[in-house]
Design a protein around this motif. Structure first.
Motif, PDB file in Angstrom:
ATOM      1  N   PRO A  76       8.802   4.450  -2.262  1.00  0.00           N
ATOM      2  CA  PRO A  76       7.954   3.444  -2.065  1.00  0.00           C
ATOM      3  C   PRO A  76       8.049   2.558  -3.274  1.00  0.00           C
ATOM      4  O   PRO A  76       8.585   2.554  -4.444  1.00  0.00           O
ATOM      5  CB  PRO A  76       6.865   4.446  -2.424  1.00  0.00           C
ATOM      6  CG  PRO A  76       7.260   5.526  -3.188  1.00  0.00           C
ATOM      7  CD  PRO A  76       8.642   5.647  -2.593  1.00  0.00           C
ATOM      8  N   ASP A  77       7.380   1.344  -3.016  1.00  0.00           N
ATOM      9  CA  ASP A  77       7.701   0.110  -4.025  1.00  0.00           C
ATOM     10  C   ASP A  77       6.429  -0.030  -4.725  1.00  0.00           C
ATOM     11  O   ASP A  77       5.199  -0.119  -4.461  1.00  0.00           O
ATOM     12  CB  ASP A  77       7.906  -1.271  -3.214  1.00  0.00           C
ATOM     13  CG  ASP A  77       7.996  -2.418  -4.053  1.00  0.00           C
ATOM     14  OD1 ASP A  77       8.512  -2.380  -5.384  1.00  0.00           O
ATOM     15  OD2 ASP A  77       7.266  -3.536  -3.683  1.00  0.00           O
ATOM     16  N   PRO A  78       6.648   0.068  -5.986  1.00  0.00           N
ATOM     17  CA  PRO A  78       5.296   0.061  -7.107  1.00  0.00           C
ATOM     18  C   PRO A  78       4.622  -1.204  -6.900  1.00  0.00           C
ATOM     19  O   PRO A  78       3.434  -1.308  -7.138  1.00  0.00           O
ATOM     20  CB  PRO A  78       5.923   0.279  -8.406  1.00  0.00           C
ATOM     21  CG  PRO A  78       7.538  -0.273  -8.365  1.00  0.00           C
ATOM     22  CD  PRO A  78       7.616   0.208  -7.038  1.00  0.00           C
ATOM     23  N   ASP A  79       5.189  -2.508  -6.554  1.00  0.00           N
ATOM     24  CA  ASP A  79       4.529  -3.688  -6.359  1.00  0.00           C
ATOM     25  C   ASP A  79       4.059  -3.860  -4.997  1.00  0.00           C
ATOM     26  O   ASP A  79       3.575  -4.862  -4.590  1.00  0.00           O
ATOM     27  CB  ASP A  79       5.654  -4.758  -6.802  1.00  0.00           C
ATOM     28  CG  ASP A  79       6.000  -4.803  -8.092  1.00  0.00           C
ATOM     29  OD1 ASP A  79       5.121  -4.342  -8.837  1.00  0.00           O
ATOM     30  OD2 ASP A  79       7.308  -4.812  -8.395  1.00  0.00           O
ATOM     31  N   GLN A  80       4.093  -2.715  -4.326  1.00  0.00           N
ATOM     32  CA  GLN A  80       3.635  -2.851  -2.771  1.00  0.00           C
ATOM     33  C   GLN A  80       4.050  -4.146  -2.001  1.00  0.00           C
ATOM     34  O   GLN A  80       3.401  -4.614  -1.134  1.00  0.00           O
ATOM     35  CB  GLN A  80       2.014  -2.814  -2.795  1.00  0.00           C
ATOM     36  CG  GLN A  80       1.513  -1.751  -3.417  1.00  0.00           C
ATOM     37  CD  GLN A  80      -0.027  -1.562  -3.344  1.00  0.00           C
ATOM     38  OE1 GLN A  80      -0.628  -2.756  -3.332  1.00  0.00           O
ATOM     39  NE2 GLN A  80      -0.592  -0.542  -3.543  1.00  0.00           N
ATOM     40  N   LYS A  81       5.406  -4.232  -2.157  1.00  0.00           N
ATOM     41  CA  LYS A  81       6.110  -5.309  -1.198  1.00  0.00           C
ATOM     42  C   LYS A  81       6.268  -4.837   0.335  1.00  0.00           C
ATOM     43  O   LYS A  81       6.421  -5.678   0.993  1.00  0.00           O
ATOM     44  CB  LYS A  81       7.329  -5.701  -1.782  1.00  0.00           C
ATOM     45  CG  LYS A  81       7.193  -6.352  -3.263  1.00  0.00           C
ATOM     46  CD  LYS A  81       8.568  -6.729  -3.955  1.00  0.00           C
ATOM     47  CE  LYS A  81       8.510  -7.294  -5.145  1.00  0.00           C
ATOM     48  NZ  LYS A  81       9.712  -7.500  -5.914  1.00  0.00           N
ATOM     49  N   TYR A  82       6.396  -3.322   0.393  1.00  0.00           N
ATOM     50  CA  TYR A  82       6.802  -2.994   1.601  1.00  0.00           C
ATOM     51  C   TYR A  82       6.176  -1.492   1.650  1.00  0.00           C
ATOM     52  O   TYR A  82       5.827  -0.721   0.625  1.00  0.00           O
ATOM     53  CB  TYR A  82       8.127  -2.980   1.872  1.00  0.00           C
ATOM     54  CG  TYR A  82       8.850  -2.166   0.937  1.00  0.00           C
ATOM     55  CD1 TYR A  82       8.857  -0.659   0.887  1.00  0.00           C
ATOM     56  CD2 TYR A  82       9.801  -2.776  -0.125  1.00  0.00           C
ATOM     57  CE1 TYR A  82       9.789   0.017   0.241  1.00  0.00           C
ATOM     58  CE2 TYR A  82      10.422  -1.853  -1.009  1.00  0.00           C
ATOM     59  CZ  TYR A  82      10.553  -0.645  -0.805  1.00  0.00           C
ATOM     60  OH  TYR A  82      11.209  -0.009  -1.758  1.00  0.00           O
ATOM     61  N   THR A  83       6.024  -0.880   2.975  1.00  0.00           N
ATOM     62  CA  THR A  83       5.623   0.456   3.161  1.00  0.00           C
ATOM     63  C   THR A  83       7.082   0.934   3.816  1.00  0.00           C
ATOM     64  O   THR A  83       7.877   0.255   4.467  1.00  0.00           O
ATOM     65  CB  THR A  83       4.373   0.877   4.012  1.00  0.00           C
ATOM     66  OG1 THR A  83       4.613  -0.038   5.161  1.00  0.00           O
ATOM     67  CG2 THR A  83       3.244   0.393   3.200  1.00  0.00           C
ATOM     68  N   CYS A  84       7.112   2.442   4.129  1.00  0.00           N
ATOM     69  CA  CYS A  84       8.350   2.964   4.859  1.00  0.00           C
ATOM     70  C   CYS A  84       7.795   3.448   6.050  1.00  0.00           C
ATOM     71  O   CYS A  84       6.730   4.396   6.226  1.00  0.00           O
ATOM     72  CB  CYS A  84       8.743   4.047   3.893  1.00  0.00           C
ATOM     73  SG  CYS A  84       9.465   3.644   2.399  1.00  0.00           S
ATOM     74  N   THR A  85       8.573   3.297   7.389  1.00  0.00           N
ATOM     75  CA  THR A  85       8.038   3.880   8.523  1.00  0.00           C
ATOM     76  C   THR A  85       8.625   5.358   8.730  1.00  0.00           C
ATOM     77  O   THR A  85       9.350   5.792   7.629  1.00  0.00           O
ATOM     78  CB  THR A  85       8.824   2.958   9.643  1.00  0.00           C
ATOM     79  OG1 THR A  85      10.145   3.269   9.611  1.00  0.00           O
ATOM     80  CG2 THR A  85       8.181   1.615   9.643  1.00  0.00           C
ATOM     81  N   ASP A  86       8.158   5.907   9.618  1.00  0.00           N
ATOM     82  CA  ASP A  86       8.811   7.275   9.801  1.00  0.00           C
ATOM     83  C   ASP A  86      10.220   7.507  10.313  1.00  0.00           C
ATOM     84  O   ASP A  86      10.806   8.485  10.044  1.00  0.00           O
ATOM     85  CB  ASP A  86       7.705   8.115  11.058  1.00  0.00           C
ATOM     86  CG  ASP A  86       8.057   7.345  12.239  1.00  0.00           C
ATOM     87  OD1 ASP A  86       8.876   6.379  12.400  1.00  0.00           O
ATOM     88  OD2 ASP A  86       7.167   7.969  13.267  1.00  0.00           O
ATOM     89  N   GLN A  87      10.871   6.454  10.355  1.00  0.00           N
ATOM     90  CA  GLN A  87      12.340   6.314  10.322  1.00  0.00           C
ATOM     91  C   GLN A  87      12.871   5.922   9.247  1.00  0.00           C
ATOM     92  O   GLN A  87      14.113   5.722   9.158  1.00  0.00           O
ATOM     93  CB  GLN A  87      12.703   5.224  11.483  1.00  0.00           C
ATOM     94  CG  GLN A  87      12.112   5.729  13.084  1.00  0.00           C
ATOM     95  CD  GLN A  87      12.763   7.246  13.210  1.00  0.00           C
ATOM     96  OE1 GLN A  87      14.057   7.461  13.309  1.00  0.00           O
ATOM     97  NE2 GLN A  87      11.902   7.807  13.883  1.00  0.00           N
ATOM     98  N   GLY A  88      12.212   5.687   8.173  1.00  0.00           N
ATOM     99  CA  GLY A  88      12.774   4.915   6.784  1.00  0.00           C
ATOM    100  C   GLY A  88      13.054   3.835   6.723  1.00  0.00           C
ATOM    101  O   GLY A  88      13.533   3.407   5.784  1.00  0.00           O
ATOM    102  N   GLU A  89      12.682   2.998   7.624  1.00  0.00           N
ATOM    103  CA  GLU A  89      12.793   1.463   7.385  1.00  0.00           C
ATOM    104  C   GLU A  89      11.837   0.739   6.687  1.00  0.00           C
ATOM    105  O   GLU A  89      10.583   1.458   6.608  1.00  0.00           O
ATOM    106  CB  GLU A  89      12.793   1.136   9.021  1.00  0.00           C
ATOM    107  CG  GLU A  89      14.074   1.512   9.586  1.00  0.00           C
ATOM    108  CD  GLU A  89      13.841   0.872  11.344  1.00  0.00           C
ATOM    109  OE1 GLU A  89      12.719   0.500  11.620  1.00  0.00           O
ATOM    110  OE2 GLU A  89      14.630   1.152  12.136  1.00  0.00           O
ATOM    111  N   LYS A  90      12.072  -0.207   5.969  1.00  0.00           N
ATOM    112  CA  LYS A  90      11.024  -0.879   5.106  1.00  0.00           C
ATOM    113  C   LYS A  90      10.208  -1.680   5.883  1.00  0.00           C
ATOM    114  O   LYS A  90      10.735  -2.548   6.582  1.00  0.00           O
ATOM    115  CB  LYS A  90      11.777  -1.575   3.957  1.00  0.00           C
ATOM    116  CG  LYS A  90      12.559  -0.726   3.015  1.00  0.00           C
ATOM    117  CD  LYS A  90      13.181  -1.316   1.996  1.00  0.00           C
ATOM    118  CE  LYS A  90      13.932  -0.412   1.129  1.00  0.00           C
ATOM    119  NZ  LYS A  90      14.802  -1.186  -0.132  1.00  0.00           N
TER     120      LYS A  90
END
Length: 396
Positions: free
Chosen positions: A253-267
């Protein structure tokens, strides 16, 4: 079949049989020494002989069988080392975990008639008390005060994989009663069942040699999860690993909330971000958080921070440098014309003013028409309409 001769020359036919037991644990020897019997039937003067004389195990399996021995003459005590069938030590198989005993019937031989004196059925020869290499040991069978039956014995060898007193123990790493199962303990993998020799896998180990790990674990002690799976059962992903059935992709996870992770591990980029790690802004978006929109056009350019820089230095960036949407463009041009007429002529504005004045004069000459065809200026069509006493500028 042996032809045996008696002391007095009488011919005696005897049968000597030796059996090698399949389940033996070793071999020993029995030397018959003496037999003394002062029964009232003999009064110390019997012609003793044995018929038959057997050595067998506790289950009745015959190890040695002597059908009949020669008889002695008028004595109550017999030196058995002088009896031809018993002169030499008799080699016997020592059975596994079973006792050895002598079983015989004692007879008195008379001319033309034999008398049965007694049966002996439980003369134990304790091979399980001696070791290979020990000296001869004696065994004595007594019946009251009248009878003494004396032998000596020794253990000569143990069968393969047997050892110890009486050959009653398995050699190291051999198991079962027959000592025929080999199991060498491997620390960390398995121990050996003391009765069967079966391998007992350590906790977490499996396989024929207990060298494989259960539940998808790995490591010498099978205490680690395979790949990026997590304890306790190694059937879920460790933190931040995807997808759940393979756990091969890391997405933190990005502390700056630039992205979230999908259930496949993609950003999955958030807001107006893009790029492999969502560290870039989408086109026309600026600032560190990509929150400012600025798309350069004919009215203005954009700085690296997304601020507008008007081409017309007198324009206000906060008013989009005079740029409006399709409807608003009309108002933008209107404001430009009005400003030129009120503020004086200058440059291109003066030319526009002249054209407009000419248009007004033409319109005055045609009072019967409400609208008059106008002129195309900078790609747009301008017409002049006169209503009452005021003139207005319309943009098509």
């Amino acid at each position: 079949m042996l032809n045996l001769l008696s002391c007095n020359g009488a011919s005696v036919i005897g049968t000597f049989t030796s059996n090698r037991l399949v389940d033996s644990k070793g071999a020993g020897e029995i030397q018959f020494l003496s037999y003394k019997d002062y029964t009232d039937d003999c009064s110390g003067a019997c012609d003793f002989f044995f018929k038959p004389l057997k050595i067998q195990d506790e289950d009745g399996n015959v190890l040695i069988n002597i059908a009949e021995t020669e008889y002695t003459s008028n004595t109550g005590r017999v030196d058995l080392t002088n009896v031809k069938e018993l002169r030499d030590p008799v080699e016997v198989s020592v059975p596994t975990n079973k006792t050895v005993k002598i079983v015989t019937t004692v007879w008195d031989s008379d001319l033309g008639y034999d008398d049965e004196i007694r049966e002996i059925t439980d003369f134990i020869v304790p091979f399980d008390e001696v070791w290979v290499g020990d000296n001869w040991k004696q065994a004595l069978k007594t019946i009251g005060r009248e009878v003494q039956f004396l032998v000596k014995f020794r253990l000569t060898r143990c069968d393969p994989n047997f050892t110890g007193r009486g050959c009653n123990f398995c050699k190291e790493d051999y198991y079962t009663e027959e000592c025929n199962v080999n199991c060498v303990q491997v620390p960390g993998n398995y121990t050996c069942n003391q009765n069967t020799g079966d391998k007992i896998c350590k906790e977490g180990k499996t396989g024929d040699n207990c060298d494989e790990c259960e539940n998808g674990k790995v490591g010498q002690n099978c205490d680690q999860c395979k790949g990026n799976f997590a304890e306790p059962n190694c059937n879920t992903c460790a933190e931040n690993y995807y997808p759940k059935d393979r756990c091969g992709v890391l997405c933190e996870p990005d502390p700056d909330q630039k992205y979230t992770c999908t259930d496949q591990g993609e950003k999955q980029c958030l807001g107006n971000r893009t790029g492999e790690n969502c560290e870039e802004c989408k086109p026309d978006f600026y600032k560190e958080d990509c929150s400012r929109f600025c798309k350069k056009n004919k009215y203005y350019n954009c700085t690296d921070n997304g601020e507008k820089v008007c081409h017309n230095t007198t324009a206000n960036p906060e008013d989009n440098c005079g740029k409006q949407d399709e409807e608003g463009d009309k108002e933008e041009v209107k404001n430009t014309v009005d400003g030129t007429m009120i503020g004086g002529f200058g440059g291109g504005a003066a030319l526009l003013a002249i054209i407009l004045i000419i248009g007004i004069l033409v319109a005055l000459r045609s009072r019967k028409r409400k609208y008059k065809t106008g002129w195309e200026i900078r790609g747009r069509w301008y017409t002049i309409s006169r209503q009452s006493r005021s003139s207005l500028l319309y943009i098509q």
